[in-house]
Each structure stands twice: as structure tokens, then as C-alpha cells.
Motif scaffolding. Structure first.
Motif, short mmCIF file in Angstrom:
data_model
loop_
_atom_site.label_atom_id
_atom_site.label_comp_id
_atom_site.label_asym_id
_atom_site.label_seq_id
_atom_site.Cartn_x
_atom_site.Cartn_y
_atom_site.Cartn_z
N PRO A 155 61.04 15.33 -32.93
CA PRO A 155 60.50 16.43 -33.85
C PRO A 155 61.42 17.31 -34.50
O PRO A 155 60.97 18.53 -35.15
N VAL A 156 62.38 17.11 -34.66
CA VAL A 156 63.31 17.96 -35.53
C VAL A 156 63.91 16.64 -37.09
O VAL A 156 64.39 15.24 -36.61
N ILE A 157 63.51 16.50 -37.89
CA ILE A 157 63.85 16.12 -39.74
C ILE A 157 65.23 16.19 -40.66
O ILE A 157 65.03 17.77 -40.58
N ALA A 158 66.02 15.34 -40.81
CA ALA A 158 66.81 16.02 -41.46
C ALA A 158 67.25 15.38 -42.39
O ALA A 158 66.93 14.06 -42.34
N VAL A 159 67.05 15.80 -43.77
CA VAL A 159 66.67 15.88 -44.87
C VAL A 159 69.06 15.92 -45.32
O VAL A 159 69.02 16.93 -45.76
N VAL A 160 69.79 15.21 -45.70
CA VAL A 160 70.80 15.57 -46.55
C VAL A 160 70.77 14.61 -47.77
O VAL A 160 70.60 13.88 -48.13
N PHE A 161 70.86 15.64 -48.54
CA PHE A 161 70.88 15.42 -50.01
C PHE A 161 72.02 16.59 -50.77
O PHE A 161 72.90 17.07 -50.49
N GLY A 162 72.47 15.83 -52.54
CA GLY A 162 73.49 16.57 -53.16
C GLY A 162 74.99 16.15 -52.70
O GLY A 162 75.66 16.77 -53.06
N GLN A 163 75.10 15.22 -51.80
CA GLN A 163 76.14 14.43 -51.85
C GLN A 163 77.44 13.90 -53.35
O GLN A 163 76.80 13.79 -53.96
N SER A 164 78.80 14.86 -52.97
CA SER A 164 79.82 14.61 -54.16
C SER A 164 80.64 15.07 -53.48
O SER A 164 81.02 15.47 -52.32
N GLY A 165 81.35 14.07 -53.90
CA GLY A 165 83.71 14.25 -53.56
C GLY A 165 84.17 12.66 -53.24
O GLY A 165 83.39 12.21 -53.09
N LEU A 166 85.00 12.49 -52.31
CA LEU A 166 85.72 11.21 -52.28
C LEU A 166 85.60 10.55 -50.62
O LEU A 166 86.07 9.60 -50.45
N ARG A 167 84.26 11.00 -49.55
CA ARG A 167 84.11 10.72 -48.40
C ARG A 167 82.90 9.29 -48.50
O ARG A 167 81.85 10.25 -49.02
N VAL A 168 82.43 8.93 -47.29
CA VAL A 168 81.69 8.16 -48.07
C VAL A 168 80.31 8.51 -46.83
O VAL A 168 81.22 8.44 -45.10
N GLY A 169 79.15 8.48 -46.75
CA GLY A 169 78.40 8.39 -45.78
C GLY A 169 77.85 10.28 -45.24
O GLY A 169 79.61 10.56 -45.93
N ALA A 170 77.03 11.38 -45.47
CA ALA A 170 77.09 12.15 -44.38
C ALA A 170 75.79 12.50 -43.26
O ALA A 170 75.17 12.12 -43.45
N THR A 171 77.03 12.62 -41.95
CA THR A 171 75.86 12.34 -41.02
C THR A 171 75.76 14.08 -40.20
O THR A 171 77.17 14.69 -40.37
N LEU A 172 75.11 14.08 -39.42
CA LEU A 172 75.06 15.46 -38.78
C LEU A 172 75.30 15.22 -37.33
O LEU A 172 74.71 16.71 -36.25
N GLU A 173 75.49 13.70 -37.21
CA GLU A 173 75.32 14.35 -35.59
C GLU A 173 76.60 14.77 -34.65
O GLU A 173 78.10 14.70 -35.51
N GLY A 174 76.88 15.51 -34.03
CA GLY A 174 78.07 16.42 -33.55
C GLY A 174 77.98 17.43 -34.18
O GLY A 174 79.11 18.57 -33.99
N VAL A 175 77.24 17.60 -35.12
CA VAL A 175 76.95 19.25 -35.79
C VAL A 175 76.55 20.57 -34.79
O VAL A 175 75.30 20.35 -33.87
N LYS A 176 77.33 21.14 -34.80
CA LYS A 176 76.98 22.26 -34.10
C LYS A 176 76.38 23.78 -34.85
O LYS A 176 77.48 23.97 -35.74
N TYR A 177 75.54 23.85 -34.92
CA TYR A 177 74.36 25.49 -35.25
C TYR A 177 74.74 26.50 -34.36
O TYR A 177 74.44 26.68 -33.42
N THR A 178 75.48 27.90 -35.39
CA THR A 178 75.32 28.58 -34.23
C THR A 178 74.82 30.17 -35.12
O THR A 178 75.84 30.21 -36.40
N ARG A 179 74.79 31.00 -34.36
CA ARG A 179 73.41 31.99 -35.58
C ARG A 179 74.51 33.04 -35.20
O ARG A 179 76.05 33.81 -35.49
N ILE A 180 74.77 33.59 -36.46
CA ILE A 180 75.65 34.49 -37.27
C ILE A 180 75.53 35.77 -37.63
O ILE A 180 74.09 36.27 -38.05
N ILE A 181 76.17 37.07 -38.03
CA ILE A 181 75.32 37.75 -38.69
C ILE A 181 76.63 38.25 -40.31
O ILE A 181 77.75 38.05 -39.82
N PRO A 182 75.69 37.63 -41.02
CA PRO A 182 76.40 37.72 -42.41
C PRO A 182 77.35 38.83 -42.42
O PRO A 182 77.00 39.85 -42.64
#
Length: 185
Positions: free
Chosen positions: A158-185
Motif C-alpha cells: 500500500p506504500v512505496i518508498a523511493v530513496v534517492f540522492g544519497q550522499s555522505g560516508l554511510r552506506v545504505g539508506a533505509t526507512l525501517e524504524g523511521v517515525k513521521y509526525t505532523r508538524i506546524i512549521p
């Protein structure tokens, strides 16, 4: 007139950075800045990986996180801000946070877009006080993102994640365990 003690002055000055760090959004350009970054991120995604346009057209909404910064040295964390778009219009703003522990060192930045492929998935996300990415998310790598068709993936997740544009010195990028919270910027 009351006297200011050295202790009170020290406490006041010590609390100043904490108060300054609280961005309450009153009079700020936070929403405009986030929307501009979201527009640029989507332009980059659709230019570099044209197959993701089919995901956009088939999705009921997209959460766009233009810049997530992740760092770790034993303990790690990540943070970013973005916008939820439904029908091409920003309807809410979100932050993403992640904490991790283990053998890790380095830092990286990346962008990601969550495509909500069903109304139920979008509704569950919007109603949640804090939604965590987990096993119900299908990850599309940029290489397959260019040819990814929404017809075949809608039944898989039901949800598809596209991760792109990685830069830096860590290998891989995963969204496992990522929490999303509504904010008022």
C-alpha cells in the motif's frame, strides 16, 4: 527595581539557546521553504527517474522528504522535514526522526518520497499521531524506480518508498524504524 543575581543571569543566558531553538513558526517562512524544497525534490526525482511519474499518477498522495540528515557513531539518528501532497497540493507538513544503535559510523543525506497507493494507506497515515515505516512499505531503488510501474506494485504494497540522492560516508539508506509526525512549521 529588583536586582539580578549572577545565578539568575546565568540561568537565563543558559536557557537562551533552548528557547532560540524552538521554531514556533510565527512569522517564519518555514512552509514556503519546505514547499520550495519539495518542488525541487520532485523535479529531480521525475527528471532522473521518469518511471516514478506513473507512481505519482496512480498514488492517492505523496509524502516528500527533500532532505534527511543521518549521522551515527555507535548511537545514531536522523531528522528531516517535508510535506504531504494530495492531488498536487500540500495538505500537511511532517518531520521524520530515526534513532539507531549498533556498529555504525558516518553521516549521510538523502531524499525520499512515500507514495500512498491506496486510500486506506493514506487515511491511516493521516489519522496516526505518529506513523512508523515498517514491513508494509515496499522499497524501490532508483535503478528500478526508473522503470517501476504502479500497476504491478499496487497489489504488492500500500506504500512505496523511493530513496534517492544519497550522499555522505554511510552506506545504505533505509526507512525501517523511521517515525513521521505532523508538524506546524
Amino acid at each position: 527595581m529588583s536586582q539580578i543575581s549572577r545565578r539568575n543571569l546565568t540561568l537565563s543566558l543558559g536557557a537562551l539557546p533552548l528557547v532560540a531553538a524552538c521554531a514556533n513558526g510565527i512569522g517564519s517562512d518555514g512552509p514556503q521553504r519546505i514547499d520550495a524544497r519539495v518542488d525541487a525534490t520532485l523535479a529531480q526525482l521525475f527528471t532522473n527517474f521518469p518511471g516514478t511519474r506513473s507512481l505519482e499518477s496512480k498514488s492517492t498522495g505523496m509524502l516528500v522528504m527533500p532532505l534527511v540528515t543521518e549521522a551515527g557513531l555507535g548511537l545514531g539518528g536522523a531528522y528531516g522535514r517535508g510535506a504531504l501532497r494530495v492531488g498536487g497540493v500540500t495538505v500537511d507538513y511532517y518531520s521524520t526522526t530515526k534513532a539507531s544503535a549498533g556498529i555504525q559510523i558516518g553521516a549521510q543525506q538523502y531524499a525520499h518520497v512515500l507514495f500512498f497507493m491506496t486510500e486506506d494507506a493514506l487515511l491511516n497515515f493521516r489519522r496516526s499521531p505518529g506513523w512508523a515505516a515498517g514491513a508494509n512499505v515496499l522499497y524501490a531503488t532508483p535503478e528500478t524506480g526508473a522503470t517501476l510501474g504502479a500497476e504491478t506494485t499496487t497489489s504488492m504494497a500500500p506504500v512505496i518508498a523511493v530513496v534517492f540522492g544519497q550522499s555522505g560516508l554511510r552506506v545504505g539508506a533505509t526507512l525501517e524504524g523511521v517515525k513521521y509526525t505532523r508538524i506546524i512549521p
